[in-house]
Enzyme design. Sequence first.
Site, short mmCIF file in Angstrom:
data_model
loop_
_atom_site.label_atom_id
_atom_site.label_comp_id
_atom_site.label_asym_id
_atom_site.label_seq_id
_atom_site.Cartn_x
_atom_site.Cartn_y
_atom_site.Cartn_z
N SER A 277 49.25 47.70 51.06
CA SER A 277 49.05 47.00 52.23
C SER A 277 49.34 47.63 53.22
O SER A 277 49.27 48.95 53.25
CB SER A 277 49.91 45.80 51.92
N LYS B 158 45.81 50.39 54.00
CA LYS B 158 44.46 49.81 53.16
C LYS B 158 43.50 50.66 53.54
O LYS B 158 42.66 50.92 52.86
CB LYS B 158 44.54 48.58 53.68
N ALA C 58 40.82 43.67 63.12
CA ALA C 58 39.80 44.64 62.52
C ALA C 58 40.49 45.64 61.47
O ALA C 58 39.88 46.64 61.07
CB ALA C 58 39.24 45.48 63.56
N ARG D 175 41.66 44.23 70.13
CA ARG D 175 41.90 44.96 71.21
C ARG D 175 41.02 46.41 70.94
O ARG D 175 40.53 46.44 69.97
CB ARG D 175 43.47 45.38 71.21
N ASP E 118 41.26 49.35 70.47
CA ASP E 118 42.41 50.17 69.94
C ASP E 118 41.69 51.15 68.92
O ASP E 118 40.45 51.36 69.04
CB ASP E 118 43.59 49.58 69.51
#
Length: 288
Positions: free
Chosen positions: A69, A73, A134, A158, A160
């Site tokens: 997790s 990932k 995302a 964002r 980012d």
Amino acid sequence: MAERITGHTELIGLMAYPIRHSSSPTMHNEAFAKLGLDYAYLAFEVDQDTLEDAIKGLRALKMKGSNVSMPNKTVVHKYLDHLSPAAQLCGAVNTIVNEDGILTGHITDGIGFMRALEDNKIDIIGKKMTIVGAGGAATAIEIQAALDGVKEISIFNRKDSFWENAKETVRKINENTDCKATLYDLEDLEQLRKEIADSVIFTNATGVGMKPLEGQTYLPDTSFLRPDLIVVDIVYFPRETALLKMAKEVGCKTMNGLGMMLFQGSAAFELWTGQPMPIAYMKEILNI
């Protein structure tokens, strides 16, 4: 548990950070016990700095596999031997299967999300969805939704480190499915308001709402919501995030991440054991 552990017990892990809050160990260990399977599932706090060593340990200890997790990932694939077609398409892995030292990465998040909607009698096939995120889980949800027949997906993020991944996800959806996907800057709140207004479902597929971002939400106020909107937050601890509290104030139908966690877990369970998870029993145990 002491009666179940033997010299033949197979170990399965969960590698993430933070992760001590997870319900996955309870879910899997109860399922193993219910079916009389000689497996044990443990959570390990592993971040990107220790992930490579953790995967080496998985292989060296001959663990049966592991869940993965946040924040691992989208990077764990670098340490694996193979990826399933879905994991390849998503660019993310949440389940590792160890077959005689060969590590294969799978992604079951999107399947879990769609099955959880179905289980809650929510139908978004042929309709429009707005989603924030995302990262690994968000990408899996977006791609699976498109493959399953969602008509349109508005993705917000964002600008980012995940922005380029979001652009790639939009390209894959538009080129490989009949779904129309569009990416928007999350800073554009008026566009977010407009897309939510045209959607049947709004989903937070980020870690905002859980520690260390507990109590936070991307929506400034309840004016972005309406009573007939379905609001989903993939966070499941706390069970009611700030977003879901806002949605309930407006009268929206809501769903947290427990159902997605259950159904993505059941898909992983079957990959490791070859047997279906006892879903009805798990719902009782997890109080879903």
